[in-house]
Write a protein that holds these residues in place. Structure first.
Motif, short mmCIF file in Angstrom:
data_model
loop_
_atom_site.label_atom_id
_atom_site.label_comp_id
_atom_site.label_asym_id
_atom_site.label_seq_id
_atom_site.Cartn_x
_atom_site.Cartn_y
_atom_site.Cartn_z
N ASN A 153 0.77 -1.17 -0.07
CA ASN A 153 0.07 0.06 0.01
C ASN A 153 0.96 1.38 -0.21
O ASN A 153 1.73 1.40 0.91
CB ASN A 153 -0.69 -0.06 1.19
CG ASN A 153 -1.99 0.97 1.35
OD1 ASN A 153 -1.51 2.28 1.09
ND2 ASN A 153 -3.16 0.69 2.08
N THR A 155 -0.65 4.38 -0.21
CA THR A 155 -1.79 5.27 -0.33
C THR A 155 -2.74 5.43 -1.48
O THR A 155 -2.24 4.85 -2.37
CB THR A 155 -1.08 7.02 0.15
OG1 THR A 155 -0.87 7.37 -0.99
CG2 THR A 155 -0.21 6.90 1.43
N ALA A 170 -6.17 8.67 7.30
CA ALA A 170 -6.60 7.48 7.59
C ALA A 170 -7.36 7.05 6.30
O ALA A 170 -7.31 5.92 5.90
CB ALA A 170 -7.35 7.51 8.96
N ARG A 174 -6.64 3.42 4.18
CA ARG A 174 -7.73 2.48 3.95
C ARG A 174 -8.28 2.42 2.58
O ARG A 174 -8.66 1.31 2.22
CB ARG A 174 -8.91 2.93 5.05
CG ARG A 174 -8.34 2.57 6.55
CD ARG A 174 -9.46 2.89 7.58
NE ARG A 174 -9.18 2.55 8.76
CZ ARG A 174 -8.97 1.47 9.34
NH1 ARG A 174 -9.22 0.38 8.87
NH2 ARG A 174 -8.48 1.30 10.83
N ALA A 177 -5.95 0.31 0.84
CA ALA A 177 -6.07 -1.16 1.28
C ALA A 177 -7.31 -1.88 0.85
O ALA A 177 -7.33 -2.92 0.66
CB ALA A 177 -5.89 -0.83 2.99
N ASP A 178 -8.56 -1.10 0.87
CA ASP A 178 -9.72 -1.47 0.38
C ASP A 178 -9.54 -2.01 -1.07
O ASP A 178 -10.17 -3.06 -1.68
CB ASP A 178 -10.95 -0.61 0.28
CG ASP A 178 -11.13 -0.27 1.81
OD1 ASP A 178 -10.90 -0.79 2.50
OD2 ASP A 178 -11.85 0.82 1.90
N LYS A 181 -7.46 -5.17 -1.15
CA LYS A 181 -8.40 -6.38 -0.71
C LYS A 181 -9.44 -6.88 -2.03
O LYS A 181 -9.69 -8.10 -2.17
CB LYS A 181 -9.24 -5.86 0.53
CG LYS A 181 -9.97 -7.08 1.12
CD LYS A 181 -9.44 -7.59 1.93
CE LYS A 181 -10.41 -8.82 2.81
NZ LYS A 181 -9.39 -9.88 3.64
N ILE A 187 -4.92 -6.98 2.18
CA ILE A 187 -4.65 -5.63 2.14
C ILE A 187 -3.36 -5.19 1.82
O ILE A 187 -2.79 -4.16 1.72
CB ILE A 187 -5.15 -5.01 3.40
CG1 ILE A 187 -3.87 -5.47 4.59
CG2 ILE A 187 -6.38 -5.08 3.87
CD1 ILE A 187 -4.06 -4.66 5.81
N ASP A 209 -3.55 0.90 12.85
CA ASP A 209 -5.10 0.53 13.08
C ASP A 209 -5.76 -0.19 11.83
O ASP A 209 -6.85 -0.62 11.66
CB ASP A 209 -5.74 2.20 13.13
CG ASP A 209 -5.41 2.55 14.67
OD1 ASP A 209 -4.83 1.82 15.40
OD2 ASP A 209 -5.73 3.76 14.79
N ALA A 210 -5.13 0.24 10.59
CA ALA A 210 -5.50 -0.31 9.06
C ALA A 210 -5.07 -1.80 9.04
O ALA A 210 -5.40 -2.38 8.15
CB ALA A 210 -5.11 0.39 8.20
#
Length: 282
Positions: A153, A155, A170, A174, A177-178, A181, A187, A209-210
């Motif tokens: 990842n 960004t 964030a 994410r 990551a989405d 996925k 991710i 956190d991600a």
């Protein structure tokens, strides 16, 4: 940041002159912001930059769709207890290994050429992909994984993540990551901040956190995003590389493709074996 090399080096050898000339027509151009940030944002010459915010979140471009064939999911992030939260290099031990890491953005033809050159030499690399690049070219995610490479990842939109408010930063992590996925079932193995070699304390926490236990930095900057010439890219790496080094390189630049065969040859001559970041730290 290291001052970009001013000497573009000697002309490419005759056997690569045609390759370099042809690839230069499609290589990304360098923005002033990329120079100061140490991270590239290539676009095709004369092309307008698309505003990634104009596409609904998670939606691929109309002209590209992910492969329908089934494939094993990508590896999930791993925790390496012996390593710090922010990793700049691996063990300085024997057998000596190095990780070549590529910021995933730019012309997919150049990206495919980089992967092909590495695979021809039996080398596997680490790719940190930009989320909007995956929207434009979703097939590249599986191409990278099918070649045995790490995929991670970088960004969603490749903006200065360390300068963002918490909620926006964030969303950048994410959002990419989405996409990973959705395209691969995972991710991704690594997270690298955009527009900075190191993540701020806030961005490190948001990455954890991600689902990313570590952020991936580097200790060798090839400066290939400054388009210094293939010979200079090779010199920049060889001047700083050591056992355990993590090298920063980029898709989207013809110099990188042209430099790779000589760079791999020189690393082999020094007894340094390029591997994925996961293998480097395992």
């Amino acid at each position: 940041m290291t001052t970009p090399a001013e000497d573009p080096g000697p002309p490419a050898p005759p056997r690569r002159a045609a390759l370099l000339s042809g690839l230069a027509l499609t290589a990304g151009t360098l923005s002033a912001g990329a120079l100061t940030a140490g991270c590239s944002a290539p676009v095709a010459p004369g092309a307008a930059r698309a505003d990634p915010r104009s596409r609904p979140p998670g939606a691929p471009s109309a002209s590209a769709a992910p492969s329908a064939r089934t494939a094993p999911p990508a590896p999930a992030p791993r925790r390496f207890p012996a390593q710090p939260a922010q990793i700049a290099h691996g063990p300085r031990t024997h057998p000596p290994k190095v990780a070549l890491t590529f910021h995933g953005q730019g012309d997919p033809a150049l990206a495919t050429s980089v992967l092909g050159e590495a695979e021809k030499a039996g080398v596997r690399v680490t790719v940190l992909a930009v989320g909007t690049w995956l929207d434009e070219h979703p097939g590249m995610a599986r191409r990278i994984l099918d070649g045995g490479h790490d995929l991670g990842n970088h960004t969603l939109r490749h903006l200065d993540i360390n300068a963002m408010p918490q909620a926006e930063a964030a969303a950048e992590i994410r959002g990419c990551a989405d996409r990973l996925k959705r395209l691969t079932g995972s991710i991704g193995t690594w997270f690298r901040p955009s527009r900075s070699p190191r993540a701020s304390a806030l961005v490190q926490r948001l990455a954890r956190d991600a689902g990313y236990p570590h952020t991936l930095s580097y200790d060798v900057d090839s400066l290939d995003y400054t388009s210094p010439g293939a010979a200079a890219v090779t010199r920049n790496v060889l001047a700083a590389v050591r056992p355990g080094s993590v090298v920063s390189l980029h898709f989207g630049y013809a110099d990188t493709v042209a430099a790779l065969p000589d760079l791999l040859h020189e690393l082999d001559g020094r007894g340094l074996r390029p591997v994925t970041t996961t293998e480097l730290l395992s």
